[in-house]
Design an enzyme around this catalytic site. Structure first.
Site, PDB file in Angstrom:
ATOM      1  N   LYS A 273       0.859  -1.189   0.000  1.00 22.33           N
ATOM      2  CA  LYS A 273       0.000   0.000   0.000  1.00 22.33           C
ATOM      3  C   LYS A 273       0.897   1.242   0.000  1.00 22.33           C
ATOM      4  CE  LYS A 273      -4.331   1.183   2.335  1.00 22.33           C
ATOM      5  NZ  LYS A 273      -5.072   1.006   3.585  1.00 22.33           N
TER       6      LYS A 273
HETATM    7  O1  G3P Z   1      -8.832   1.962   4.700  1.00 24.93           O
HETATM    8  C1  G3P Z   1      -8.625   3.283   5.101  1.00 24.93           C
HETATM    9  C2  G3P Z   1      -9.405   3.509   6.323  1.00 24.93           C
HETATM   10  O2  G3P Z   1      -8.851   2.763   7.340  1.00 24.93           O
HETATM   11  C3  G3P Z   1      -9.544   4.902   6.787  1.00 24.93           C
HETATM   12  O3  G3P Z   1     -10.677   4.907   7.574  1.00 24.93           O
HETATM   13  O4  G3P Z   1     -12.233   5.726   9.275  1.00 24.93           O
HETATM   14  O5  G3P Z   1      -9.776   6.280   9.420  1.00 24.93           O
HETATM   15  O6  G3P Z   1     -11.202   7.326   7.680  1.00 24.93           O
HETATM   16  P1  G3P Z   1     -10.986   6.136   8.532  1.00 24.93           P
END
Ligand code: G3P
Length: 214
Positions: free
Chosen positions: A83
């Site tokens: 990634k």
């Molecule tokens: O896959 C990316 C994700 O983990 C981000 O999620 O909730 O931190 O915006 P969030």
């Protein structure tokens, strides 16, 4: 639509794997940090539990740093995916890795053209963040629909991973939009199979069942 789990928590992963619902796993540096365990050890354990792709993110910011980390991470397991962030250096590293047959996931995508560039650079997956777009008053799902038609128009094989998923509605809308994958937080996924009327229905069946003669 494939379900990935957006977590590095082994208990959450094992629970959902038992249901046959896990097609892959995504992590990021924040998710890894929550587990309080060494990165390599954790990714290798996840890669044993889940047969599908497991994304592990580089933290270096230069092309050389990204590639050095990518080669190291790629040696940890067959099903690991590198990634990388959506930056100029991230695109260059993605391009180099894709030419060498190493799978990549370009993350932190917030516009359709960012997704288009990552696909052109050779990304296996792109990760648009719907929740973080909604947080700033934009519509994350519009981005998914636009990316879907863009990649379709030009026959890219790059798959869309709907990321930053925060709700059941996000999962439903991702599937309706035809996203390839939704990566769902481990704590959110169990809410996808729950409904109060399902629980109420079971309760009533059990009450009525006592009236069935032996
Ligand atoms: O896959 C990316 C994700 O983990 C981000 O999620 O909730 O931190 O915006 P969030």
């Amino acid at each position: 639509m494939k379900f990935f789990l957006d977590t590095a928590n082994l208990a959450q992963i094992e629970r959902i794997v038992r249901l046959g619902l896990v097609d892959g796993v995504t992590t990021n540096p924040s998710i890894i940090a929550k587990e309080g365990r060494p990165f390599k050890e954790l990714i290798q354990e996840i890669c044993k539990i889940v047969k599908g792709p497991v994304s592990a993110e580089v933290v270096g910011l230069t092309v050389d740093e990204m590639l050095k980390e990518a080669y190291e991470i790629a040696s940890w397991a067959e099903n690991v995916v590198i990634k990388l962030p959506m930056t100029e250096n991230g695109l260059e590293a993605t391009h180099r890795l894709s030419q060498e047959g190493i799978k990549t996931n370009v993350t932190l995508i917030f516009t359709a053209v960012q997704g288009l560039m990552a696909a052109k650079a050779g990304a296996t997956y792109i990760s648009p963040f719907v929740g973080r777009l909604d947080d700033i008053g934009a519509n994350g799902m519009d981005l998914i629909r636009n990316l879907k038609s863009m990649l379709h128009n030009y026959n890219f094989s790059t798959e869309i991973i709907v990321a930053s998923v925060r709700s059941i509605q996000h999962v439903e809308q991702a599937a309706i939009a035809g996203a390839d994958i939704a990566t769902i937080p481990g704590a959110l996924l169990p809410s996808l199979w729950k409904h109060p009327l399902t629980d109420k229905g079971i309760e009533q069946f059990l009450i009525d069942w006592v009236n069935v003669p032996a």
